[in-house]
Write an enzyme that holds these catalytic residues in place. Structure first.
Site, PDB file in Angstrom:
ATOM      1  N   GLY A  46       0.821  -1.204   0.000  1.00 54.98           N
ATOM      2  CA  GLY A  46       0.000   0.000   0.000  1.00 54.98           C
ATOM      3  C   GLY A  46       0.858   1.258   0.000  1.00 54.98           C
ATOM      4  O   GLY A  46       0.546   2.246  -0.676  1.00 54.98           O
ATOM      5  N   GLU A  89       3.575 -10.534   2.884  1.00 55.68           N
ATOM      6  CA  GLU A  89       3.035  -9.967   1.646  1.00 55.68           C
ATOM      7  C   GLU A  89       2.350 -11.042   0.801  1.00 55.68           C
ATOM      8  O   GLU A  89       1.326 -10.792   0.177  1.00 55.68           O
ATOM      9  CB  GLU A  89       4.143  -9.293   0.839  1.00 55.68           C
ATOM     10  CG  GLU A  89       4.723  -8.076   1.512  1.00 55.68           C
ATOM     11  CD  GLU A  89       3.717  -6.937   1.661  1.00 55.68           C
ATOM     12  OE1 GLU A  89       2.922  -6.713   0.735  1.00 55.68           O
ATOM     13  OE2 GLU A  89       3.730  -6.288   2.712  1.00 55.68           O
ATOM     14  N   LYS A  92      -0.903 -11.880   2.414  1.00 56.74           N
ATOM     15  CA  LYS A  92      -1.849 -10.798   2.144  1.00 56.74           C
ATOM     16  C   LYS A  92      -2.463 -10.985   0.752  1.00 56.74           C
ATOM     17  O   LYS A  92      -3.661 -10.859   0.570  1.00 56.74           O
ATOM     18  CB  LYS A  92      -1.101  -9.456   2.235  1.00 56.74           C
ATOM     19  CG  LYS A  92      -1.981  -8.240   2.019  1.00 56.74           C
ATOM     20  CD  LYS A  92      -1.295  -6.979   2.529  1.00 56.74           C
ATOM     21  CE  LYS A  92      -0.571  -6.273   1.402  1.00 56.74           C
ATOM     22  NZ  LYS A  92       0.245  -5.136   1.899  1.00 56.74           N
ATOM     23  N   HIS A 145      15.702  -9.182   2.650  1.00 56.08           N
ATOM     24  CA  HIS A 145      14.876  -8.192   3.338  1.00 56.08           C
ATOM     25  C   HIS A 145      14.719  -8.542   4.807  1.00 56.08           C
ATOM     26  O   HIS A 145      15.008  -7.742   5.678  1.00 56.08           O
ATOM     27  CB  HIS A 145      13.510  -8.045   2.669  1.00 56.08           C
ATOM     28  CG  HIS A 145      12.778  -6.847   3.189  1.00 56.08           C
ATOM     29  ND1 HIS A 145      12.065  -6.869   4.371  1.00 56.08           N
ATOM     30  CD2 HIS A 145      12.713  -5.582   2.730  1.00 56.08           C
ATOM     31  CE1 HIS A 145      11.576  -5.662   4.601  1.00 56.08           C
ATOM     32  NE2 HIS A 145      11.952  -4.865   3.624  1.00 56.08           N
ATOM     33  N   VAL A 205      13.783  -6.751  -6.408  1.00 58.08           N
ATOM     34  CA  VAL A 205      14.240  -5.506  -7.022  1.00 58.08           C
ATOM     35  C   VAL A 205      15.428  -4.953  -6.234  1.00 58.08           C
ATOM     36  O   VAL A 205      15.587  -5.262  -5.056  1.00 58.08           O
ATOM     37  CB  VAL A 205      13.136  -4.427  -7.055  1.00 58.08           C
ATOM     38  CG1 VAL A 205      11.926  -4.901  -7.844  1.00 58.08           C
ATOM     39  CG2 VAL A 205      12.715  -4.022  -5.647  1.00 58.08           C
TER      40      VAL A 205
HETATM   41 CO    CO Z   1      11.736  -2.793   3.752  1.00 57.46          CO
END
Ligand code: CO
Length: 262
Positions: A46, A89, A92, A145, A205
């Protein structure tokens, strides 16, 4: 012709260069592999969607993309995430897509990059194609991440897979999970002969984390915190053709499973 589609779902990025080189490149690969399907884009973040909207770029979230496909007469959709792990994610995405399941004749989900045990070896082999030859004085440090989600264990397993494939010079740390930079640094120090560290993102990415947290000029970037000589290779996972092929393979498997179920 939108009767059949592939919906490529990414976390998203607001960095246009890496969006093109990674997300768009994966989508293009899916389009080439599924010529009978139209390929669409959705992002799950979002925050990224709002940032892009502020810059005048609209990108669909998952419900918007599925609504749009239904309105265009699509009856059969393969949803392929470009997410690395089965984390927050991805879950989700599943939750957002679930209410649409009954509205499509067929809807199936491809796995994120790292799901089954075989995925780790496959990603290791794909990335090793781009790694320099192993040297006693060099290490490769990937920045994942990281997450508080239980799927965060994927990073330790990925490092294990690299070692199992013979690349014991690979260390994986994460920006937001365990192992972090400190643990990765201790790991590097287990090899006192290492004078040079090649830094690479382990993310779809090479966006903000890669450019700033990994390679940035600020004192707290991984590059600045390492005493060894460093070289930063800021390629997102999507820039590796062999990684793009893994996403295509996951989408293909989802399509086939779906066909068998019918
Ligand atoms: Co981050």
């Amino acid at each position: 012709m939108t009767e059949r589609a592939v919906l490529a779902v990414s976390f998203g990025t607001s960095h246009r260069d890496t969006l093109e080189k990674n997300i768009a490149a994966i989508e293009a690969e899916l389009a080439a592999a599924f010529p009978e399907r139209t390929v669409r884009r959705a992002f799950t973040s979002g925050m990224i969607l709002r940032k892009l909207a502020g810059e005048g770029t609209h990108i669909d979230n998952v419900p918007q993309a599925l609504e749009r496909l239904l309105a265009e007469g699509c009856t059969d959709v393969v949803v392929q995430p470009t997410h690395v792990m089965n984390g927050e994610e991805y879950h989700k995405l599943l939750a957002q897509a679930e209410p649409y399941r009954a509205r499509f004749a067929r809807m199936s989900f491809g796995r994120p990059l790292l799901t089954a045990a075989e995925d780790y070896a496959a990603l290791g082999r794909a990335l090793m194609e781009a790694l320099p030859a192993q040297r006693a004085d060099t290490a490769v440090l990937y920045m994942g991440h990281g997450s508080e989600h239980q799927a965060n264990s994927a990073y330790a397993l990925m490092e294990y897979a690299f070692h199992d494939l013979g690349r014991k010079d690979v260390v994986i740390g994460t920006v937001e999970g365990y192992p972090g930079f400190g643990e990765a640094l201790r790991r590097l120090k287990e090899r006192p002969q290492v004078r040079r560290v090649e830094l690479r993102p382990l993310m779809t990415v090479a966006g903000d984390h890669a450019k700033n947290d990994l390679a940035g000029d600020e004192e707290d970037s991984w590059r600045r915190r390492l005493e060894a000589e460093t070289v930063c290779v800021l390629t997102g996972l999507g820039e590796h053709p062999a990684v793009r092929a893994l996403f295509v393979e996951h989408a293909r498997q989802a399509e086939q499973l779906q066909a068998e179920a019918c």
